[in-house]
Design a protein around this motif. Structure first.
Motif, PDB file in Angstrom:
ATOM      1  N   THR A  18      -8.793  74.943  33.987  1.00 50.33           N
ATOM      2  CA  THR A  18      -7.765  75.560  33.478  1.00 50.33           C
ATOM      3  C   THR A  18      -6.714  74.618  33.030  1.00 50.33           C
ATOM      4  O   THR A  18      -6.161  74.639  31.960  1.00 50.33           O
ATOM      5  CB  THR A  18      -7.193  76.398  34.686  1.00 50.33           C
ATOM      6  N   GLU A  19      -6.601  73.676  33.995  1.00 54.87           N
ATOM      7  CA  GLU A  19      -5.574  72.453  33.499  1.00 54.87           C
ATOM      8  C   GLU A  19      -5.984  71.806  32.094  1.00 54.87           C
ATOM      9  O   GLU A  19      -5.321  71.445  31.151  1.00 54.87           O
ATOM     10  CB  GLU A  19      -5.501  71.348  34.374  1.00 54.87           C
ATOM     11  N   ARG A  20      -7.348  71.422  31.869  1.00 58.41           N
ATOM     12  CA  ARG A  20      -7.550  71.032  30.503  1.00 58.41           C
ATOM     13  C   ARG A  20      -7.481  71.854  29.268  1.00 58.41           C
ATOM     14  O   ARG A  20      -7.148  71.518  28.459  1.00 58.41           O
ATOM     15  CB  ARG A  20      -9.074  70.748  30.511  1.00 58.41           C
TER      16      ARG A  20
ATOM     17  N   PRO B 227      -7.029  66.368  33.481  1.00 58.43           N
ATOM     18  CA  PRO B 227      -5.756  66.122  33.869  1.00 58.43           C
ATOM     19  C   PRO B 227      -5.854  65.755  35.380  1.00 58.43           C
ATOM     20  O   PRO B 227      -5.058  64.771  36.176  1.00 58.43           O
ATOM     21  CB  PRO B 227      -4.932  67.385  33.670  1.00 58.43           C
ATOM     22  N   ASN B 228      -6.934  66.442  36.225  1.00 58.59           N
ATOM     23  CA  ASN B 228      -6.858  66.108  37.595  1.00 58.59           C
ATOM     24  C   ASN B 228      -8.071  65.258  38.164  1.00 58.59           C
ATOM     25  O   ASN B 228      -8.266  64.850  39.302  1.00 58.59           O
ATOM     26  CB  ASN B 228      -7.063  67.606  38.520  1.00 58.59           C
TER      27      ASN B 228
END
Length: 597
Positions: A323-325, A363-364
């Motif tokens: 989701t972050e990407r 991102p994570n």
């Protein structure tokens, strides 16, 4: 049947025929039924949502020989004449081509006379926001004191361009975009009545592509029918409208998912060879990732994805992205899309955007990469990297706080010592030695001193600084293209002087100056200076208040000693006249103005 014939055949003739505007239809029908028809209406909304059609239906409803009725009969002479456009008392005006005061004055003169054929005179002014200011003023007088037999209907896609005085004298109706389901149902009905075979996916694609405009949807349907012959298929609709097929989307998404930048360029070149535009590809790709994001965050919402036929493959693709990407990728594509509007080579920018997506770090993902995408040192776990990053961020925040509070940070000392030195009143600015502009001996941000300003004061308003100022905008743009974060700090500074192949930039903010003076940032700026002026040019910085004081005082007293801080080349310590030292002990860094009574 041509598009014009198809649209006219399916243009709404009654309120019941309109799609997606039930709230407006109900209000207008109740007003007619209760004899509460207003003298002026404002219909605003996106193109193709039925504003002009509703205006003509309203004109027929109030003038119907069997009414006024909530629905026109479309059989009497008045209804048939208004539909055909032969009733002289119902006038439709295009304000885009009749926008002057003379046309509005002509209307103002004619409204005084009673209608000759029907019950009400109705003036439908389309694209009313195109009227001039003088024309609006002339129309305002008529709207303030309208005759009882006149109805004005103003239609526009941009109501914010209308004067508030006009809007306040009209009943305003906001037409909404037609929903995807209602558009698809209407297109299906048109195909049944006209004997056109169409796939359900093709109708959904056409409805989504029209962006809520029923008129655009009918036009795309007719275009697809002419292309497909006996049957409208999804592939045919995609080809005729210039969209991208699901297979092409899947290949591009797979290349981005697998970080395979080498596969991106051939795919983009194939799209361009097929006649697709880079701008349209970028727009559709953003929609594609948006659909992936919706599917991950709201899997039960049944998000419509007109480009995807194989739902299982689409869900499999969504599982390949976090989701972050997806959030980061959509943000990157959106920024590149804004730049494409002014780009000379949009295809190149589209390729760069896709390669940027391929190189983005998760991102994570800190197990193998740091926050900026660099490989983490071997022997350190992800938790250790995160801990070190947090420590660095905490130290940077403390340093910024010290700088804001006026405490100079040195490379070798601690914050407590700096605070004690500040509190004693013996302010020693520029305590670190500087071998040349931009290289601080202490290594910390606070160790940056003030350069010798005498050469720059002497060269004030010289030819060198004038040349730099003329091309400063170009330099900022090149810095932005190279590294936008450096541009964000440098844009706070202004070039104030130039001497000895060195440009002096004055900053209002200490933080902006200190960040610009970082070795990596300084090196980048000096490289850009070299490329712009075709010769080595150094960068020197100073605080704006210090430069103003030096330039106003000429940086010299009668003795010839400069008021600005000098750096002792041998010892590296700061020196200034004895009376200046005494003044600093008494008043500190604050500017004190003495006035005689």
């Amino acid at each position: 049947m041509s598009h014009i014939a198809l649209y006219r055949a399916w243009r709404p003739q009654t309120f019941h025929d309109m799609v997606g505007q039930r709230h407006i239809i109900r209000t207008l029908q109740n007003a007619i039924r209760e004899d509460r028809v207003s003298h002026a209406y404002l219909f605003n909304g996106p193109r193709g949502t039925g504003k002009t059609s509703a205006a003509k239906i309203l004109a027929k409803a109030v003038n119907c020989e069997r009414g006024p009725a909530p629905e026109p009969c479309n059989e009497c002479d008045a209804c048939l004449g208004i539909t055909a456009g032969t009733v002289m008392d119902v006038v439709e005006i295009d304000a885009a081509s009749n926008r002057g005061i003379d046309e509005i004055r002509d209307i103002r003169d004619k409204v005084r006379y009673a209608p000759s054929e029907v019950r009400y005179k109705v003036y439908i002014i389309d694209e009313v926001h195109m009227l001039t200011t003088e024309a609006f003023n002339a129309l305002l007088k008529t709207l303030e004191e309208p005759p009882g037999h006149v109805i004005f209907i103003l239609a526009t896609t941009e109501p914010h361009k209308l004067p508030p005085t006009i809007i306040s004298r009209c009943q305003r109706f906001d037409f909404r975009q037609v929903s995807l389901e209602e558009q698809t149902e209407r297109l299906r009905l048109i195909c049944q009545e006209e004997g056109i075979e169409a796939d359900e996916e093709a109708l959904a694609y056409i409805a989504r592509l029209s962006e809520g405009g029923m008129r655009d949807a009918i036009g795309l349907l007719e275009q697809s029918a002419a292309f497909g012959g006996e049957r409208i298929t999804l592939e045919g609709a995609v080809d005729v409208t210039g969209g991208l097929a699901a297979e092409q989307f899947a290949k591009l998404a797979e290349a981005v998912r697998d970080r395979n930048a080498g596969a991106v360029l051939p795919l983009v070149e194939g799209l361009m060879q097929a006649g697709k535009s880079a701008e349209k590809c970028m727009e559709n790709f953003i929609y594609y990732f948006r659909d992936l994001l919706v599917l991950k965050l709201a899997p039960q919402s049944g998000a419509a994805t007109e480009r995807i036929v194989d739902d299982s493959r689409f869900r499999e693709m969504a599982d390949g992205f976090s989701t972050e990407r997806l959030f980061v990728m959509i943000d990157v594509l959106n920024r590149y899309q804004a730049d494409m509007k002014h780009a000379l080579q949009p295809q190149t920018l589209f390729e760069v955007a896709l390669m940027k997506l391929c190189t983005l770090a998760e991102p994570n993902d800190v197990s193998g990469r740091s926050a900026n995408g660099a490989q983490a040192p071997s022997g350190h776990t992800g938790d250790e990297v995160v801990r070190l990053q947090r420590q660095v961020e905490a130290l940077e925040k403390k340093l910024e706080q010290l700088l804001r509070n006026g405490v100079a940070a040195s490379g070798g000392g601690d914050a407590g010592a700096a605070s004690a030195a500040s509190g004693s009143g013996a302010v020693r600015r520029n305590s670190g030695s500087r071998g040349s502009f931009g290289s601080s001996g202490g290594g910390g941000l606070g160790a940056i001193g003030k350069p010798k300003l005498e050469p720059f004061v002497a060269a004030l308003n010289g030819q060198a600084i004038n040349q730099i100022r003329m091309r400063w905008g170009e330099l900022l743009q090149r810095v932005k293209e190279t590294k936008i974060t450096v541009h964000a700090w440098l844009v706070d500074g202004d070039p104030v002087s130039a001497a000895d192949e060195t440009v002096l930039v004055a900053f209002k903010s200490m933080m902006h100056r200190e960040t610009t003076e970082k070795p990596a940032n300084r090196e980048l700026i000096e490289q850009v200076l070299h490329s712009v002026f075709n010769r080595p040019v150094k960068l020197a910085t100073v605080m704006l208040k210090d430069w103003q004081a030096a330039s106003e005082n000429g940086a010299h007293e009668a003795t010839g000693e400069p008021l600005e801080l000098r750096m002792d080349d041998e010892s590296g310590t700061a020196s200034r006249p004895e009376w200046v030292e005494e003044a600093y002990k008494m008043f500190g860094d604050q500017l004190v103005e003495l006035k005689q009574d």
